[in-house]
Scaffold this active site. Structure first.
Site, PDB file in Angstrom:
ATOM      1  N   GLU A 101      33.598  45.810  44.520  1.00 57.02           N
ATOM      2  CA  GLU A 101      35.727  47.170  43.451  1.00 57.02           C
ATOM      3  C   GLU A 101      37.335  46.806  44.414  1.00 57.02           C
ATOM      4  O   GLU A 101      36.636  46.771  45.447  1.00 57.02           O
ATOM      5  CB  GLU A 101      34.851  48.494  43.654  1.00 57.02           C
ATOM      6  CG  GLU A 101      35.252  48.404  42.279  1.00 57.02           C
ATOM      7  CD  GLU A 101      34.884  47.404  40.803  1.00 57.02           C
ATOM      8  OE1 GLU A 101      35.332  46.651  40.733  1.00 57.02           O
ATOM      9  OE2 GLU A 101      33.206  47.780  40.752  1.00 57.02           O
ATOM     10  N   HIS A 102      37.990  46.356  43.788  1.00 55.88           N
ATOM     11  CA  HIS A 102      39.106  46.069  44.734  1.00 55.88           C
ATOM     12  C   HIS A 102      39.310  45.247  45.762  1.00 55.88           C
ATOM     13  O   HIS A 102      39.921  45.381  46.066  1.00 55.88           O
ATOM     14  CB  HIS A 102      39.659  47.832  45.132  1.00 55.88           C
ATOM     15  CG  HIS A 102      39.599  48.833  43.988  1.00 55.88           C
ATOM     16  ND1 HIS A 102      41.022  48.709  43.396  1.00 55.88           N
ATOM     17  CD2 HIS A 102      39.115  49.842  43.103  1.00 55.88           C
ATOM     18  CE1 HIS A 102      40.519  49.839  42.940  1.00 55.88           C
ATOM     19  NE2 HIS A 102      39.486  50.567  42.182  1.00 55.88           N
ATOM     20  N   THR A 103      38.140  44.567  45.606  1.00 59.34           N
ATOM     21  CA  THR A 103      37.869  43.192  46.956  1.00 59.34           C
ATOM     22  C   THR A 103      38.733  42.289  45.871  1.00 59.34           C
ATOM     23  O   THR A 103      39.634  41.203  47.253  1.00 59.34           O
ATOM     24  CB  THR A 103      37.281  42.715  46.992  1.00 59.34           C
ATOM     25  OG1 THR A 103      36.339  42.555  46.081  1.00 59.34           O
ATOM     26  CG2 THR A 103      36.518  43.854  47.993  1.00 59.34           C
ATOM     27  N   ASP A 104      39.032  41.671  44.848  1.00 57.46           N
ATOM     28  CA  ASP A 104      39.695  40.602  44.428  1.00 57.46           C
ATOM     29  C   ASP A 104      41.263  40.210  44.477  1.00 57.46           C
ATOM     30  O   ASP A 104      41.835  39.807  44.548  1.00 57.46           O
ATOM     31  CB  ASP A 104      39.805  40.411  42.418  1.00 57.46           C
ATOM     32  CG  ASP A 104      40.545  41.381  41.943  1.00 57.46           C
ATOM     33  OD1 ASP A 104      40.741  42.367  42.337  1.00 57.46           O
ATOM     34  OD2 ASP A 104      40.445  41.488  40.525  1.00 57.46           O
ATOM     35  N   LEU A 143      34.497  48.452  31.624  1.00 52.76           N
ATOM     36  CA  LEU A 143      34.259  46.614  31.100  1.00 52.76           C
ATOM     37  C   LEU A 143      35.101  45.651  31.159  1.00 52.76           C
ATOM     38  O   LEU A 143      34.898  44.535  30.461  1.00 52.76           O
ATOM     39  CB  LEU A 143      33.295  47.032  30.381  1.00 52.76           C
ATOM     40  CG  LEU A 143      31.964  48.273  30.428  1.00 52.76           C
ATOM     41  CD1 LEU A 143      31.447  48.736  28.889  1.00 52.76           C
ATOM     42  CD2 LEU A 143      31.489  47.636  30.687  1.00 52.76           C
ATOM     43  N   SER A 144      35.709  45.866  30.978  1.00 46.96           N
ATOM     44  CA  SER A 144      37.671  45.027  30.817  1.00 46.96           C
ATOM     45  C   SER A 144      37.354  44.711  29.729  1.00 46.96           C
ATOM     46  O   SER A 144      37.441  43.408  28.660  1.00 46.96           O
ATOM     47  CB  SER A 144      37.065  44.251  31.825  1.00 46.96           C
ATOM     48  OG  SER A 144      38.065  42.986  32.620  1.00 46.96           O
ATOM     49  N   ASP A 174      38.530  39.979  36.544  1.00 48.31           N
ATOM     50  CA  ASP A 174      38.030  40.154  35.007  1.00 48.31           C
ATOM     51  C   ASP A 174      38.496  39.265  34.160  1.00 48.31           C
ATOM     52  O   ASP A 174      37.466  38.360  33.921  1.00 48.31           O
ATOM     53  CB  ASP A 174      38.482  41.479  33.869  1.00 48.31           C
ATOM     54  CG  ASP A 174      38.870  43.171  35.735  1.00 48.31           C
ATOM     55  OD1 ASP A 174      37.885  42.648  36.476  1.00 48.31           O
ATOM     56  OD2 ASP A 174      39.331  43.698  34.557  1.00 48.31           O
TER      57      ASP A 174
HETATM   58  P1  ADP Z   1      39.271  48.479  30.206  1.00 51.81           P
HETATM   59  O1  ADP Z   1      39.467  46.887  30.785  1.00 51.81           O
HETATM   60  O2  ADP Z   1      38.501  48.825  30.939  1.00 51.81           O
HETATM   61  O3  ADP Z   1      38.059  48.502  28.663  1.00 51.81           O
HETATM   62  P2  ADP Z   1      42.217  48.930  30.159  1.00 51.81           P
HETATM   63  O4  ADP Z   1      42.642  50.350  30.200  1.00 51.81           O
HETATM   64  O5  ADP Z   1      41.973  48.039  30.743  1.00 51.81           O
HETATM   65  O6  ADP Z   1      40.440  49.397  30.119  1.00 51.81           O
HETATM   66  O7  ADP Z   1      42.268  48.423  28.944  1.00 51.81           O
HETATM   67  C1  ADP Z   1      42.398  49.347  27.791  1.00 51.81           C
HETATM   68  C2  ADP Z   1      42.832  48.986  26.953  1.00 51.81           C
HETATM   69  O8  ADP Z   1      42.719  47.131  26.171  1.00 51.81           O
HETATM   70  C3  ADP Z   1      42.775  49.167  25.254  1.00 51.81           C
HETATM   71  O9  ADP Z   1      43.345  50.660  25.435  1.00 51.81           O
HETATM   72  C4  ADP Z   1      43.888  48.714  24.447  1.00 51.81           C
HETATM   73  O10 ADP Z   1      45.610  48.811  24.771  1.00 51.81           O
HETATM   74  C5  ADP Z   1      43.223  47.445  25.262  1.00 51.81           C
HETATM   75  N1  ADP Z   1      42.081  46.874  24.050  1.00 51.81           N
HETATM   76  C6  ADP Z   1      40.812  46.356  24.084  1.00 51.81           C
HETATM   77  N2  ADP Z   1      40.000  46.424  23.396  1.00 51.81           N
HETATM   78  C7  ADP Z   1      40.709  46.418  22.518  1.00 51.81           C
HETATM   79  C8  ADP Z   1      40.615  45.529  20.769  1.00 51.81           C
HETATM   80  N3  ADP Z   1      39.575  45.935  19.973  1.00 51.81           N
HETATM   81  N4  ADP Z   1      41.826  45.869  19.636  1.00 51.81           N
HETATM   82  C9  ADP Z   1      42.955  46.494  20.089  1.00 51.81           C
HETATM   83  N5  ADP Z   1      42.991  46.818  21.740  1.00 51.81           N
HETATM   84  C10 ADP Z   1      41.784  46.305  22.407  1.00 51.81           C
HETATM   85 MG    MG Z   2      41.126  46.437  32.019  1.00 54.60          MG
END
Ligand code: ADP
Ligand code: MG
Length: 380
Positions: A24-27, A115-116, A162
């Site tokens: 984690e955070h190594t990339d 989960l990106s 990711d």
């Molecule tokens: P993670 O990557 O862990 O899910 P992030 O905060 O990095 O969390 O990314 C989440 C963001 O990506 C959401 O707040 C939104 O802006 C965008 N996103 C993810 N899935 C969707 C989707 N299905 N439709 C629109 N935006 C999305």
């Molecule tokens: Mg993200």
């Protein structure tokens, strides 16, 4: 949106979320990671609309959409639009083949849960447009432009893991990726009779993006100081624990702990790869608990909800190991659970978590899956 009435997609693409077994955070510290895609994904339905530069993008998840003029791309005040705009901007820097298109985004991947979904959103769009317009970009170009889009348009200074995991993953394997050279190996992952169970804390602390960038800066501060004594050091990848100890007096306690975590975490990725190859499951589990301790106490990117769930798992002898996965401050914990104990584990964790925080957690099994791919197409 108007285009939804006349939509008949030429191409459907799915782009998965990912877990990271360890690292984690190594990339962004040019180290190693061990991610894999999971079965949950974002689906993109795409069609060309005949215009030169008019585009429509609609998210079913948010039940809202927006229009884009490819000649006038700029940062939006709406967060999710920036993932889309950033990708379009980065593609238009390296190709002038892009034309007008319509796109519907649908998803079964939780957002903001570590989960990106962000990388899935960037990479799926980049992959889809590459297919639709025959841009001829390589997978690595798609990965890199998606990462850059997140830097420039969203403002998260993320590493490459990711996007790499979303595009490059292979079913039944984790990717051992060297984030400096971008060399990678697929390592088969066989945990039988154990399963990978995610517990979604359902909390996503707002700190995540700003603290992420702060951690990156703290690591850079560490490198700048260590380099005075060891000029060959370019990143924490080049530092070992004894070098760090030699520089300890010149580092603030905080920066020292950040560096200590990254150096140990990198070593854990290498140990984890060995444990996977030897199917040494107790070692694998122990590394996860060790990593979580570092995430929580040294790198300080956990939260009380994740700490609670990892501590809960630790008391259960049917769980070999657990840690928070993803950038931090909530999202999911990853748990290696004996197949006969999965239901009991989920029930008891849900109950305890509900009693403690009043939140109904979400639990599901994940299986290492393939990367971004085309589902259907009628394009020439
Ligand atoms: P993670 O990557 O862990 O899910 P992030 O905060 O990095 O969390 O990314 C989440 C963001 O990506 C959401 O707040 C939104 O802006 C965008 N996103 C993810 N899935 C969707 C989707 N299905 N439709 C629109 N935006 C999305
Ligand atoms: Mg993200």
């Amino acid at each position: 949106m108007h285009f939804l009435k006349h939509f008949s997609p030429e191409l459907v693409v799915k782009s998965p979320g990912r877990i990271n077994l360890i690292g984690e955070h190594t990339d962004y510290n040019m180290g190693y990671v061990l991610p894999t895609a999971i079965e949950k994904n974002i689906k993109f339905s795409l069609q060309k609309n005949g215009s030169d530069h008019h585009c429509n993008v609609y998210s079913r998840t948010y039940d809202t959409g927006f229009e884009i003029d490819l000649n006038k791309i700029s940062v939006s005040r709406v967060e999710w639009e920036n993932y889309i705009l950033g990708v379009l901007y980065e593609i238009s820097k390296i190709s002038n083949e892009l034309g007008g298109f319509d796109c519907i985004v649908a998803s079964n991947l939780p957002t903001g849960s570590g989960l990106s979904s962000s990388a899935a959103l960037e990479c799926g769009l980049a992959f889809g447009l590459n297919e639709l317009f025959g841009l001829g970009l390589t997978k690595l170009q798609l990965v890199q432009l998606s990462q850059t889009a997140e830097h420039t348009y969203v403002g998260t200074q993320c590493g490459i893991m990711d996007q790499f995991a979303s595009v490059m993953s292979k079913a039944g394997h984790v990717i051992m990726l060297d984030c400096r050279s971008l060399k990678y190996d697929y390592i088969p992952i066989d945990l039988f009779p154990y399963r990978i169970i995610l517990l979604n804390t359902k909390v996503s602390h707002n700190l995540a993006s700003s603290e992420y960038n702060t951690r990156k800066e703290e690591c850079e501060q560490g490198v700048a100081i260590i380099r005075k004594q060891f000029p060959q050091v370019d990143s924490l990848r080049d530092v070992n624990q004894s070098m760090l100890e030699e520089c300890k007096n010149n580092l603030s306690q905080k920066v020292y702990l950040r560096c200590k975590f990254i150096i140990a975490e990198n070593e854990r990725v290498i140990k984890m790869a060995k444990a996977l190859k030897e199917k040494d499951l107790p070692t694998l589990g122990g590394l996860l608990y060790e990593a979580h301790e570092g995430i929580s106490e040294q790198y300080e990117v956990s939260c009380k909800e994740s700490d609670f769930l990892v501590a809960f798992s630790k008391k259960n002898s049917n769980v070999l190991g657990a840690r928070q996965t993803g950038g931090g401050f909530g999202g999911c914990t990853l748990n290696i659970v004996h197949q006969d104990a999965v239901l009991e584990f989920i029930e008891s964790a849900s109950k305890s978590y509900k009693d403690k925080f009043g939140i109904q957690l979400e639990a599901f099994e994940v299986k290492p899956s393939g990367g971004t791919s085309k589902l259907s197409n009628s394009v020439g």
